[in-house]
Design an enzyme around this catalytic site. Sequence first.
Site, PDB file in Angstrom:
ATOM      1  N   TYR A  15     -16.185  17.631 -15.462  1.00 18.02           N
ATOM      2  CA  TYR A  15     -16.745  16.277 -15.491  1.00 18.02           C
ATOM      3  C   TYR A  15     -17.817  16.133 -14.391  1.00 18.02           C
ATOM      4  O   TYR A  15     -17.619  16.605 -13.261  1.00 18.02           O
ATOM      5  CB  TYR A  15     -15.600  15.270 -15.312  1.00 18.02           C
ATOM      6  CG  TYR A  15     -16.069  13.880 -14.985  1.00 18.02           C
ATOM      7  CD1 TYR A  15     -16.938  13.199 -15.833  1.00 18.02           C
ATOM      8  CD2 TYR A  15     -15.644  13.243 -13.823  1.00 18.02           C
ATOM      9  CE1 TYR A  15     -17.379  11.921 -15.527  1.00 18.02           C
ATOM     10  CE2 TYR A  15     -16.076  11.958 -13.517  1.00 18.02           C
ATOM     11  CZ  TYR A  15     -16.956  11.315 -14.366  1.00 18.02           C
ATOM     12  OH  TYR A  15     -17.390  10.058 -14.055  1.00 18.02           O
ATOM     13  N   ASP A  38      -6.718  19.398 -14.244  1.00 20.17           N
ATOM     14  CA  ASP A  38      -7.098  18.059 -14.708  1.00 20.17           C
ATOM     15  C   ASP A  38      -6.694  17.961 -16.182  1.00 20.17           C
ATOM     16  O   ASP A  38      -7.257  18.617 -17.039  1.00 20.17           O
ATOM     17  CB  ASP A  38      -8.614  17.871 -14.539  1.00 20.17           C
ATOM     18  CG  ASP A  38      -9.060  16.448 -14.848  1.00 20.17           C
ATOM     19  OD1 ASP A  38      -8.410  15.788 -15.687  1.00 20.17           O
ATOM     20  OD2 ASP A  38     -10.067  15.991 -14.267  1.00 20.17           O
ATOM     21  N   ARG A  42       0.845  -1.200   0.000  1.00 21.58           N
ATOM     22  CA  ARG A  42       0.000   0.000   0.000  1.00 21.58           C
ATOM     23  C   ARG A  42       0.876   1.245   0.000  1.00 21.58           C
ATOM     24  O   ARG A  42       0.592   2.231  -0.670  1.00 21.58           O
ATOM     25  CB  ARG A  42      -0.959   0.000   1.219  1.00 21.58           C
ATOM     26  CG  ARG A  42      -1.677   1.321   1.399  1.00 21.58           C
ATOM     27  CD  ARG A  42      -2.938   1.273   2.245  1.00 21.58           C
ATOM     28  NE  ARG A  42      -2.865   0.423   3.407  1.00 21.58           N
ATOM     29  CZ  ARG A  42      -2.187   0.709   4.527  1.00 21.58           C
ATOM     30  NH1 ARG A  42      -1.500   1.827   4.647  1.00 21.58           N
ATOM     31  NH2 ARG A  42      -2.187  -0.139   5.538  1.00 21.58           N
ATOM     32  N   LYS A 101      -8.226   6.931 -18.919  1.00 17.70           N
ATOM     33  CA  LYS A 101      -8.466   7.450 -20.282  1.00 17.70           C
ATOM     34  C   LYS A 101      -7.208   7.270 -21.149  1.00 17.70           C
ATOM     35  O   LYS A 101      -6.778   6.166 -21.355  1.00 17.70           O
ATOM     36  CB  LYS A 101      -8.942   8.892 -20.209  1.00 17.70           C
ATOM     37  CG  LYS A 101      -9.943   9.169 -19.076  1.00 17.70           C
ATOM     38  CD  LYS A 101     -11.224   8.364 -19.157  1.00 17.70           C
ATOM     39  CE  LYS A 101     -12.194   8.817 -18.073  1.00 17.70           C
ATOM     40  NZ  LYS A 101     -13.257   7.871 -17.794  1.00 17.70           N
TER      41      LYS A 101
END
Length: 385
Positions: free
Chosen positions: A102, A174, A50, A199
């Site tokens: 978004y 972004d 992690r 994406k």
Amino acid sequence: MERTRARETIAAANGIGQDTAFGAVTPPIHLSTTYTFERFGTPRAYDYARLGNPTRDGLADTIAKLEGGARAIVVASGMAAIDLALSDLRPGDLLLAPHDCYGGTHRLLSMRAARGQYEVVFVDQRDQAALDAALARCPRIVLVETPSNPLMRVTDIRAVAGRARAAGALTVVDNTFLSPALQQPIPLGADIVVHSTTKYLNGHSDVIGGAVVTADEARGADLANWANTIGVTASAFDSYLTLRGIRTLFARMERQERNAARVAAFLDAHPAVAAVHYPGLPTHPGHAIARAQQAGFGAMLSLELAGGQEAVQRFVEAVRVFTLAESLGGVESLVSHPATMTHAAMDPDARRIAGIGESLLRLSVGLEAEDDLLADLDAALATAA
Ligand code: PLP
């Protein structure tokens, strides 16, 4: 001194040929969640996945270099990346966000604000007076999404980051829609870049992932620490696939952009289409800024059908090469209807203010042959006319 490598070389070859165990050319995937200690009280470079994992770190190093940042943190989704980038905000702090981001981002910011975790003001960042009024309220962070999803509005990153800095705010950009192949916000003045690696960076529609890139090493270390604390770091397998996708990023972007430019020109001349939003069109209001701050216009565009919602339904049911689905940035061409799909999470008033209407469709243009894409659109538009 070693020559600085071009970013195409970094994408294709960062970390290649460095395996010391077997000389593997492709960096191996490390799935182990835990690592042996050398001896009592002495961990090795990694102890628990992690916190750190060589496969994820290889991806982070590549993304940081591609963005021109000091450090990248690879997380489980684009939403986790945005939330992590904003995690320093406290109750009473103000976040200045774009009014047409978004839909999932709009929901995240609105829900955090509703819980009192910070305040948010949504602003049309192309409107100088509205931007100035919001900056006068001393936000701690200005979030920019350019080109915006789904209306492809272009924000001048250098100008906004400069004004944000003067107002004492950090700028977070972004960069999902263009990827670092076509836009590098950090050299333009951004403090933090976020990605949905789902994406273009991964590019094959088979991983949900995200990344936060910081211009500053100390901020990156703080955010990496917090990502480990809250447990949002990405899995080794997803990281492996995403780095594999990045190998072809520049080639994909170049070819997909070429296809998108032809699609945009075709739609722009079609009588069944009322409007096309693609920054590569000289008539697009953000064309000059896009030309100056981007290395290309990308492969995302949106269009408004002259026939309204009925035409939309006929069109999306008629396409055969394009597929009706959420998401973007893969090698396959997709069409989505923001009002009922990607932006359904936004409240109807916010959607109306942002200009996301019923007749708007968003296209993610893939790697198929241009002529097949155009023939598909032509046939679908004939049913929608
Ligand atoms: N940012 C933008 C611009 C997006 O389009 C999306 C998703 O569509 C996200 C962030 C969220 O990414 P993810 O779905 O990987 O959480």
